[in-house]
Design a protein around this motif. Structure first.
Motif, short mmCIF file in Angstrom:
data_model
loop_
_atom_site.label_atom_id
_atom_site.label_comp_id
_atom_site.label_asym_id
_atom_site.label_seq_id
_atom_site.Cartn_x
_atom_site.Cartn_y
_atom_site.Cartn_z
N GLY A 1 24.51 10.17 23.51
CA GLY A 1 24.69 9.84 24.79
C GLY A 1 25.89 10.44 25.76
O GLY A 1 26.06 10.29 26.92
N TYR A 2 26.67 11.59 25.16
CA TYR A 2 27.55 12.09 26.04
C TYR A 2 26.88 12.56 27.28
O TYR A 2 25.90 13.14 27.29
CB TYR A 2 28.18 13.39 25.46
CG TYR A 2 29.29 13.97 26.17
CD1 TYR A 2 30.53 13.48 26.14
CD2 TYR A 2 29.05 15.05 26.81
CE1 TYR A 2 31.59 14.13 26.90
CE2 TYR A 2 30.04 15.84 27.76
CZ TYR A 2 31.28 15.43 27.64
OH TYR A 2 32.00 15.99 28.40
N PRO A 3 27.54 12.48 28.57
CA PRO A 3 28.96 11.86 28.62
C PRO A 3 29.34 10.61 28.70
O PRO A 3 30.18 9.98 28.64
CB PRO A 3 29.20 12.51 29.98
CG PRO A 3 28.05 12.49 30.67
CD PRO A 3 26.83 12.98 29.91
N ALA A 4 28.29 9.49 28.94
CA ALA A 4 28.55 8.17 28.86
C ALA A 4 26.97 7.51 28.80
O ALA A 4 26.02 7.91 28.86
CB ALA A 4 29.00 7.72 30.33
N ARG A 5 27.20 6.35 27.84
CA ARG A 5 25.87 5.49 27.80
C ARG A 5 26.42 3.99 27.95
O ARG A 5 27.41 3.74 28.00
CB ARG A 5 25.60 5.68 26.29
CG ARG A 5 26.62 5.07 25.17
CD ARG A 5 25.81 5.08 23.76
NE ARG A 5 24.85 4.36 23.74
CZ ARG A 5 23.74 4.33 22.77
NH1 ARG A 5 24.08 5.37 21.94
NH2 ARG A 5 22.68 3.96 22.83
N THR B 1 29.89 -5.76 27.91
CA THR B 1 28.89 -4.58 28.35
C THR B 1 29.78 -3.46 28.99
O THR B 1 30.45 -3.94 29.88
CB THR B 1 27.93 -5.20 29.30
OG1 THR B 1 27.20 -6.34 28.83
CG2 THR B 1 27.05 -4.01 29.90
N LEU B 2 29.89 -2.33 28.40
CA LEU B 2 30.51 -1.21 28.57
C LEU B 2 29.76 0.24 29.22
O LEU B 2 28.39 0.05 28.74
CB LEU B 2 31.33 -0.75 27.33
CG LEU B 2 32.47 -1.41 26.78
CD1 LEU B 2 33.03 -1.10 25.57
CD2 LEU B 2 33.31 -2.19 27.92
N LEU B 3 30.38 0.68 30.02
CA LEU B 3 29.93 2.23 30.10
C LEU B 3 30.80 2.85 29.02
O LEU B 3 31.92 3.36 29.30
CB LEU B 3 29.91 2.86 31.25
CG LEU B 3 29.77 4.32 31.44
CD1 LEU B 3 28.11 4.18 31.79
CD2 LEU B 3 30.35 4.76 33.06
N ALA B 4 29.84 3.20 27.93
CA ALA B 4 30.75 3.60 26.74
C ALA B 4 30.97 5.07 26.74
O ALA B 4 30.33 5.91 27.11
CB ALA B 4 30.04 3.23 25.50
N LEU B 5 32.27 5.51 26.75
CA LEU B 5 32.81 6.84 26.51
C LEU B 5 32.93 7.39 25.14
O LEU B 5 33.20 8.70 24.83
CB LEU B 5 33.86 7.13 27.49
CG LEU B 5 33.79 6.63 28.82
CD1 LEU B 5 34.99 6.91 29.61
CD2 LEU B 5 32.60 7.38 29.43
#
Length: 355
Positions: A330-334, A314-318
């Motif tokens: 989803g920029y900046p983060a999803r 599980t990530l805060l994807a960049l």
């Protein structure tokens, strides 16, 4: 072709498709909106479990459409018998059939239009679809119980020589198979080359992924110049994009799996949610509430139980597929997490709150 044997054969196929569709749809509903007693017990593995179950939901629901049409055509002379009710018991049976037919037709066609993201009705789709599923399944079980003697009498293979029936059933089977094979590619990778009639091609879209809700639709076409990720917990903190990039970066290969039936895998990179929770002083059993930058929407705020939040994938994807997220992705983060519906993979994240 209007004999009970034909209706029984079609009923077996249709019943299997509808029960599969109902059970997988129930699973999808529970993952999206779990009751309190179940929320902390939902499985985060297999990581592509929702991809399989929701793909099977849409595949079985789509296959049910020609099967339902054939079944209704086979029995339609009985639907218009006169007089419509010969006794109280017969009237109740006819009423049950009317409810069953109406709920099934509404269920499969509203589901089909949902795969197109077309909602030409005033009622909420998800709640209505959920309760219609219960109504149709309950009506189906009652109908089977009422017709059990007739079904049992015509269950076994009849005497050979009924070429007309065989031709009709072959045509129905061919139609159901053709519809399935030309739409299932949106969720079954090895059928993707046959994906001719499905509304989505999972390999088409910005950064190689489809998009359901764009940044323009969410009102987040540009992130604030002073954007910071706020993490509220025992030790609250705020992190700029540069600070997030200085944290350890991890990779996850996970699918985006949407309720409309399409799914696509991607390589995501970013910061593990569990490490952000640790920085904020969250205890191990704490969940997290995620808030999006979007101004409005049913999934602007999403709660994630601890076993998802603490999962190493599980990530805060960049980034996705080696590229910085575009605004539509989803920029900046999803959020990206295993075995979760796409609507819960929140985009445009602005805040994490320890629960």
């Amino acid at each position: 072709m209007h004999e009970p044997r034909t209706a029984v054969v079609l009923g077996r196929w249709l019943g299997a498709a509808l029960l599969t569709c109902f059970l997988t749809g129930l699973l999808s509903h529970l993952l999206q909106q779990p009751p309190t007693w179940l929320r902390d017990h939902l499985p985060s593995r297999p990581v592509d479990g929702y991809r399989v179950s929701q793909g099977l939901h849409v595949v079985s629901g789509t296959a049910a459409i020609p099967l339902l049409g054939a079944k209704l055509w086979t029995v339609y002379p009985r639907l218009f018998e006169w007089p419509p009710a010969r006794s109280v018991a017969h009237a109740l049976e006819r009423l049950g059939i009317a409810v069953l037919v109406a709920s099934m037709l509404l269920e499969v066609f509203t589901g089909l239009l949902n795969t197109l993201q077309w909602y030409p009705w005033p009622f909420p789709f998800r709640q209505t679809h959920f309760w219609l599923g219960w109504l149709a399944t309950g009506g189906l079980l009652l109908h089977v119980a009422a017709k059990a003697p007739l079904i049992a009498a015509h269950w076994r293979r009849p005497r050979p020589g009924l070429a007309q029936r065989r031709a009709f059933l072959t045509a129905v089977t061919t139609a159901a198979a053709a519809v399935t094979l030309t739409t299932a590619g949106q969720s079954v990778p090895w059928l993707r080359r046959l994906d001719l009639l499905a509304p989505r091609r999972p390999d088409l879209g910005p950064q190689g992924l489809p998009v359901n809700r764009t940044a323009a639709q969410a009102g987040t076409t540009t992130a604030p110049a002073d954007w910071r990720l706020r993490v509220d917990g025992p030790r609250p903190l705020e992190l700029t994009m540069d600070q997030l990039l200085q944290l350890p970066q991890y990779n996850s290969e996970l699918p985006i799996s949407c309720v409309e039936g399409w799914s696509a895998s991607a390589h995501w990179s970013g910061v593990r949610i569990t490490e952000l929770l640790d920085l904020a002083g969250a205890p191990n059993g704490a969940g997290v509430r995620v808030t999006s930058l979007e101004a409005d929407g049913p999934y602007r705020v999403m709660d994630m139980p601890a076993h998802y939040a603490r999962h190493p994938l599980t990530l805060l994807a960049l980034r996705v597929n080696g590229q910085v997220l575009t605004p539509d992705h989803g920029y900046p983060a999803r959020i990206i997490a295993p075995n979760r519906p796409g609507v819960l993979q929140t985009k445009w994240v602005s805040r994490l709150e320890v629960l």
